[in-house]
Design an enzyme around this catalytic site. Structure first.
Site, PDB file in Angstrom:
ATOM      1  N   SER A  56       0.829  -1.208   0.000  1.00 23.52           N
ATOM      2  CA  SER A  56       0.000   0.000   0.000  1.00 23.52           C
ATOM      3  C   SER A  56       0.856   1.248   0.000  1.00 23.52           C
ATOM      4  O   SER A  56       1.952   1.266   0.560  1.00 23.52           O
ATOM      5  CB  SER A  56      -0.886   0.012   1.239  1.00 23.52           C
ATOM      6  OG  SER A  56      -1.782  -1.055   1.215  1.00 23.52           O
ATOM      7  N   ASP A  96     -10.279  -1.097  10.048  1.00 17.30           N
ATOM      8  CA  ASP A  96     -11.232  -1.177   8.934  1.00 17.30           C
ATOM      9  C   ASP A  96     -12.631  -1.513   9.428  1.00 17.30           C
ATOM     10  O   ASP A  96     -13.618  -0.974   8.923  1.00 17.30           O
ATOM     11  CB  ASP A  96     -10.792  -2.254   7.921  1.00 17.30           C
ATOM     12  CG  ASP A  96      -9.717  -1.735   6.971  1.00 17.30           C
ATOM     13  OD1 ASP A  96      -9.493  -0.500   6.946  1.00 17.30           O
ATOM     14  OD2 ASP A  96      -9.110  -2.547   6.247  1.00 17.30           O
TER      15      ASP A  96
END
Lengths: 253, 437
Positions: B220, B245
């Site tokens: 990422s 998340d």
């Protein structure tokens, strides 16, 4: 605070996305208070029954409502026996029978509300070339919903001097374009109420708007109840997840 | 995939399976210990959120398909049956309908995050391209789904949008007939749209797989836009980011359910509740909100392009509009090669940040222009069209002129030497709660 920016972003997009669509011409109808508004809103059964009475005695002369079945009327507070009796007051064509013939029989709760005309052409012919729309979804199919229906029912006026109306056309304050092919359908005292509610055009209009709102969204009450439970769960879940996240991240900073 | 170290598992059944097909090793590697930059902010939630929305759309969509009838005479009625008579049908449908809107909200924020922090830059170009492809597929899927209830708005939106393809020279006419399955939007159109609306989400799913695969090759990006240099810069995906998340997702779901249960028709125009009538055009045809900026770009091209002062036209206005609309998406595809500035994150590129935020405002204004009728006026005197044209010009200028220009001229602010250093410094600056106590 800066961390909340993505969440604020969601809000902004969601609000911006809910584009307040504009009504073409026609004034905005007055805003009434409806019992089915709000997070815990529900339909007023007495108003629904009165509204159904107005619909069946007045509107149903021209307007069909064929997505609503007689069995649905139990939601208005009628018992099964009462619904059977209401349905039995109407006649439907069924068949073919064992001999191949169509026959007429009293309507049953499993039938949809009987149409006033055999087909669209007949409806248009009988109504001076204008088609009376089916009312099952009318409250959702017009800007303003119940307020709009109330507005049109009470918005008949003398046309301005410069307006040219054809025979069979009327002037309505809240109709888009102001010209409407429906004659003023309601007048004071035309439907009798048993519960002592005023027998006025305004009361009839608000009752029928209430009834049509139910017809277009019969699952509103269970939707709001379910939504409340789901949100309650998610709020608790989000709280637990926040605490969990805090704990897990405590040693990472 | 089969090669590489296998993790060991205590559970003998898990171990037995993993020896034969190392799915548990794979999951552990990609979602368990996967090294993830430690400095994500909440913008990084939206990839996971979009993934959840996709699954939600698939599940609700498959259930809806069990009750829906893709026939011009029955489609509208079958949708009403779902709303009234199918057990929990109203809920499934409202979740699907509003799910599309919230899927787009998540994806728009996800795309913005990629642009702001430079996630499209080397080495993540292909990852970015898969993302734009998903966006394009989503648009096609959503457009066809809009048609399925066979309402006035859906049917007429299909008529308007499919008609655009007729602007394409030579193949335009036959192409439109192919889309329609005839000479107007009718039952064959509905049938093929339904088939494709059911198919495309699975194609999206496949491209999402490639998107995630590519992500796990490069790793990422992060708010600083500098690559992790070692273990001190990363955290294992689980439990750090699974927890973060899930928290972000639950907040997003609260908003989504708030709309789905308390204002489910917020995004729906009243003409969605009138059955499609090919003989009667509604006064105002609008696409779904997530298409509005592109719709405004389409309508901004009102002029033919040719040799001035002659009658020679190369690109008629209609074709120009179609090219501009698709071009607007195409810009995203080539963005990695338009912006070649070595610094990724807008945090260290003040000029880029300014122009990007202007682009966001520009895009929102385009959305507003797309919502209004084509002949609308601004403050009663200026044609709204001019505003749309101005914003369209800025949209393209941003990609074609501003990005290459900034790539060459912009002086970036000094970058921190590593992620861990930046994170630790930030926390040193604030007095820690332990020290206060």
């Amino acid at each position: 605070m800066l961390r909340l920016i993505p969440i604020l972003f969601c809000f902004v997009i969601a609000i911006g996305a809910a584009s307040p669509a504009k009504a073409a011409e026609g004034e905005h109808p007055p805003h009434l208070h409806w019992s089915f508004q709000g997070m815990f809103g529900s339909y007023d059964k007495a108003a629904l029954q009165r509204g159904y009475k107005v619909y069946s005695q007045v509107c149903a002369a021209c307007h069909s409502m064929d997505r609503v079945y007689y069995r649905n009327l139990t939601a208005l507070g009628y018992s099964e026996a009462e619904v059977k009796a209401i349905a039995a007051g109407f006649t439907v064509t069924d068949g073919p029978n064992d001999e191949g013939d169509m026959f007429e029989r009293p309507a049953r709760p499993s039938d949809h509300m009987v149409n006033p005309f055999p087909n669209k052409e007949a409806a248009v012919y009988a109504n001076n070339g204008a088609f009376p729309p089916d009312m099952s979804l009318l409250a959702k199919a017009r800007h303003g919903g119940a307020n709009y229906i109330f507005g049109v029912m009470t918005g008949y006026e003398e046309p301005p001097v410069d307006a040219e109306l054809l025979p069979g056309q009327y002037w309505n304050r809240y109709m888009p374009g102001h010209v409407i092919a429906m004659a003023p359908p309601l007048s004071d005292g035309m439907v009798s109420y048993e519960d002592g509610s005023p027998e006025t055009v305004a009361q009839y209009a608000s009752d029928v708007a209430h009834f049509l709102s139910w017809a277009s969204e019969p699952t509103l009450e269970s939707r709001k109840r379910t939504g409340f439970k789901a949100l309650l769960f998610l709020l608790v879940f989000a709280g637990v997840m926040y605490a969990t996240k805090k704990k897990i991240w405590a040693n990472a900073h | 995939m089969a090669s590489g170290e296998r993790a060991s598992f205590k559970n003998p059944v898990v171990n037995w399976i993993d020896e034969r097909l190392p799915v548990f090793t794979l999951m552990n590697k990609e979602y368990g210990v996967f090294p993830t930059p430690r400095n994500f902010n909440y913008f990084w939630n939206f990839g996971a959120i979009a993934m959840v929305m996709l699954v939600l759309m698939l599940v609700t969509g498959i259930v809806l398909a069990m009750h829906y009838t893709p026939h011009a005479d029955h489609a509208f009625g079958s949708v009403e049956r779902i709303m009234r008579d199918v057990n929990w049908g109203w809920m499934i449908r409202y979740l699907h309908m509003n799910g599309a809107s919230f899927f787009f909200i998540a994806v728009y924020i996800h795309i913005f995050r990629g642009m702001y922090y430079g996630s499209y830059k080397k080495p993540r170009e292909l990852l970015w391209i898969f993302g734009v492809l998903i966006f394009l597929l989503m648009m096609a899927t959503a457009f066809m789904g809009y048609t399925l209830p066979w309402s006035q708005m859906g049917g007429w939106a299909a008529t308007v949008i499919t008609n655009l393809f007729s602007a394409i020279p030579l193949i335009g006419g036959p192409l439109v007939e192919l889309l329609w399955g005839g000479f107007s939007v009718d039952n064959p159109t509905l049938n093929r749209f339904f088939a494709l609306h059911y198919l495309l989400p699975f194609v999206i799913f496949a491209v999402v797989f490639l998107h995630v695969w590519a992500l796990h090759i490069t790793g990422s990006n992060n708010p600083l836009g500098i690559e992790p240099k070692g273990k001190q810069d990363t955290l294992p995906f689980h439990p750090y980011y699974t927890a973060k998340d899930t928290f972000g997702l639950s907040i997003f779901l609260i908003l989504y359910l708030l709309v789905s249960f308390y204002a489910p028709n917020m995004f729906a125009h009243p003409d969605h509740f009138v059955e499609f009538n090919p003989m009667q055009t509604p006064p105002h045809i609008v696409p779904e909100w997530y298409f509005l900026p592109f719709y405004a770009i389409l309508r901004a091209i009102t002029f033919d392009i040719g040799i001035p002062f002659t009658e020679i036209v190369f690109i008629p206005a209609k074709l120009g509009g179609v090219i501009a609309m698709f071009g607007a998406v195409a810009m995203l595809f080539i963005m990695p090669w338009l912006d070649t500035h070595p610094v990724k994150s807008a945090r260290f590129r003040p000029q880029y940040k300014l122009f990007l935020l202007l682009l966001v405002v520009d895009f929102l204004i385009l959305g507003y222009v797309g919502m209004e009728p084509a002949d609308a006026m601004l403050f009663g005197s200026i044609k709204l069209l001019y505003l749309g044209q101005l914003c369209t010009a800025y949209y393209f200028a941003y990609f074609i002129v501003i990005l290459p220009w900034l790539s060459r001229t912009e002086k970036a602010l000094p970058l921190p030497s590593s992620i861990s250093e930046a994170v630790l410094n930030k926390h040193k600056a604030k007095p820690s709660p332990e020290a206060a106590a």
